[in-house]
Design an enzyme around this catalytic site. Sequence first.
Site, PDB file in Angstrom:
ATOM      1  N   GLU A 224      28.611   2.477  14.179  1.00  0.00           N
ATOM      2  CA  GLU A 224      28.624   1.702  15.435  1.00  0.00           C
ATOM      3  C   GLU A 224      27.302   1.020  15.718  1.00  0.00           C
ATOM      4  O   GLU A 224      27.261  -0.111  16.191  1.00  0.00           O
ATOM      5  CB  GLU A 224      29.004   2.609  16.614  1.00  0.00           C
ATOM      6  CG  GLU A 224      29.357   1.840  17.891  1.00  0.00           C
ATOM      7  CD  GLU A 224      28.165   1.479  18.775  1.00  0.00           C
ATOM      8  OE1 GLU A 224      28.356   0.682  19.720  1.00  0.00           O
ATOM      9  OE2 GLU A 224      27.041   1.970  18.536  1.00  0.00           O
ATOM     10  N   GLU A 225      26.207   1.731  15.461  1.00  0.00           N
ATOM     11  CA  GLU A 225      24.896   1.205  15.873  1.00  0.00           C
ATOM     12  C   GLU A 225      24.510  -0.079  15.132  1.00  0.00           C
ATOM     13  O   GLU A 225      23.577  -0.771  15.518  1.00  0.00           O
ATOM     14  CB  GLU A 225      23.798   2.276  15.712  1.00  0.00           C
ATOM     15  CG  GLU A 225      23.897   3.441  16.704  1.00  0.00           C
ATOM     16  CD  GLU A 225      23.649   3.057  18.166  1.00  0.00           C
ATOM     17  OE1 GLU A 225      23.345   1.881  18.441  1.00  0.00           O
ATOM     18  OE2 GLU A 225      23.773   3.941  19.028  1.00  0.00           O
ATOM     19  N   ASP A 245      31.930   5.441  25.310  1.00  0.00           N
ATOM     20  CA  ASP A 245      30.519   5.267  24.956  1.00  0.00           C
ATOM     21  C   ASP A 245      29.692   5.284  26.242  1.00  0.00           C
ATOM     22  O   ASP A 245      30.214   5.050  27.333  1.00  0.00           O
ATOM     23  CB  ASP A 245      30.321   3.960  24.173  1.00  0.00           C
ATOM     24  CG  ASP A 245      29.138   4.037  23.213  1.00  0.00           C
ATOM     25  OD1 ASP A 245      28.222   4.854  23.464  1.00  0.00           O
ATOM     26  OD2 ASP A 245      29.116   3.280  22.225  1.00  0.00           O
ATOM     27  N   HIS A 325      18.777   4.290  24.330  1.00  0.00           N
ATOM     28  CA  HIS A 325      18.027   3.891  23.123  1.00  0.00           C
ATOM     29  C   HIS A 325      16.529   4.166  23.302  1.00  0.00           C
ATOM     30  O   HIS A 325      15.680   3.434  22.800  1.00  0.00           O
ATOM     31  CB  HIS A 325      18.303   2.424  22.741  1.00  0.00           C
ATOM     32  CG  HIS A 325      19.613   2.251  22.038  1.00  0.00           C
ATOM     33  ND1 HIS A 325      19.916   1.165  21.264  1.00  0.00           N
ATOM     34  CD2 HIS A 325      20.686   3.070  21.973  1.00  0.00           C
ATOM     35  CE1 HIS A 325      21.147   1.299  20.762  1.00  0.00           C
ATOM     36  NE2 HIS A 325      21.629   2.446  21.186  1.00  0.00           N
TER      37      HIS A 325
HETATM   38 ZN   LIG Z   1      26.761   3.903  21.597  1.00  0.00          ZN
END
Ligand SMILES: [Zn+2]
Length: 348
Positions: A224-225, A245, A325
């Site tokens: 996904e990233e 998410d 993040h």
């Molecule tokens: Zn995510």
Amino acid sequence: MNLPPIDSEFLLRFLTGLLNTPSPTGFADQAITFTETALGAFPGLSCNRTRKGGLVVSWPGQMTSAPRALTAHVDTLGAMVKEIKSNGRLKLTKIGGFAWNTVEGEGCTVFAHSGATIRGSILLTRASGHVYGSQVNDLKREDDNMEVRLDALTTCVEETRVLGVEVGDFVVFDPRVEVTNGFVRSRHLDDKACAACLVAAIKSIVDAGLQPTQATYLLFSNYEEVGHGAASGIPPEVTELVAVDMAAVGEGQNSDEFHATLCVKDSGGPYHHGLSQRLRQIAETYQIAHKIDIYPFYGSDGEAYWRAGGDVAVALIGPGVDASHNYERTHQEALLATTQWIIAYLLS
Ligand SMILES: [Zn+2]
């Protein structure tokens, strides 16, 4: 109507275990195995690996008229060795989108292709305040100015190679998991928090002797990233997909660490209005602590599937995560609200 109870201790135990399992994109196999092992405890589910390395869980429902899918990703941000420097230290290339200052000073582990693991730290190339003065502040945090200082005896390329390190080896940031007063602080709550909510929702429904209303698939994706996690892995008969998410918390945002959020729009545009409306209604019916929000710099696996040609309704829900993040944090309340929402959706 009441929802079946959630085993919150199980949720936090699974989450802590998953957070402590290294899984940068491209090297997420251990996290997929960790998840598969946990799901092995529940009867009625069947687990299959995709050729790309993701995990698809099939769960029979009372009906097969409109099969559903949910997805969460277990891959995380990380780095890869780009170059062994002449001083024996490592130059890195990023895996996923983050700023170097968010991992500056962090401990890390190099997973060498040889099988060796070597500890180290991520530092600015001019790290010492006593040597470089104001440059410690002024130097731009970019690839050329960051390096890994290995906790091993090496001062040159050859000595680092002897340790078993080579270009292309994965570098994993220490997650530093801590649970205090219901707060969960760790790197990579994105998106391990949601993988834990999915597993806890399954446990809740199975423990209550219930079954999802529709045939259900759960995809634990592993790319996904970098943008293409759920581009494959969703079975073709699926009619709607709920991506689970993290919600983006910050100035001007509705989301917080104590609620689950329905995201109606992000960088990829609006999500499916009809499915979003249904999820909203479900949250209201069951009085689930929720918010509605828009994320300014964000893409999801739901959109990855849309871009790959997936012809399904897609919506996005998830717990509020502060400092995403970066060194992230959420609260148990947001995890429980997200899990309740998943349970209510599956039983609707
Ligand atoms: Zn995510």
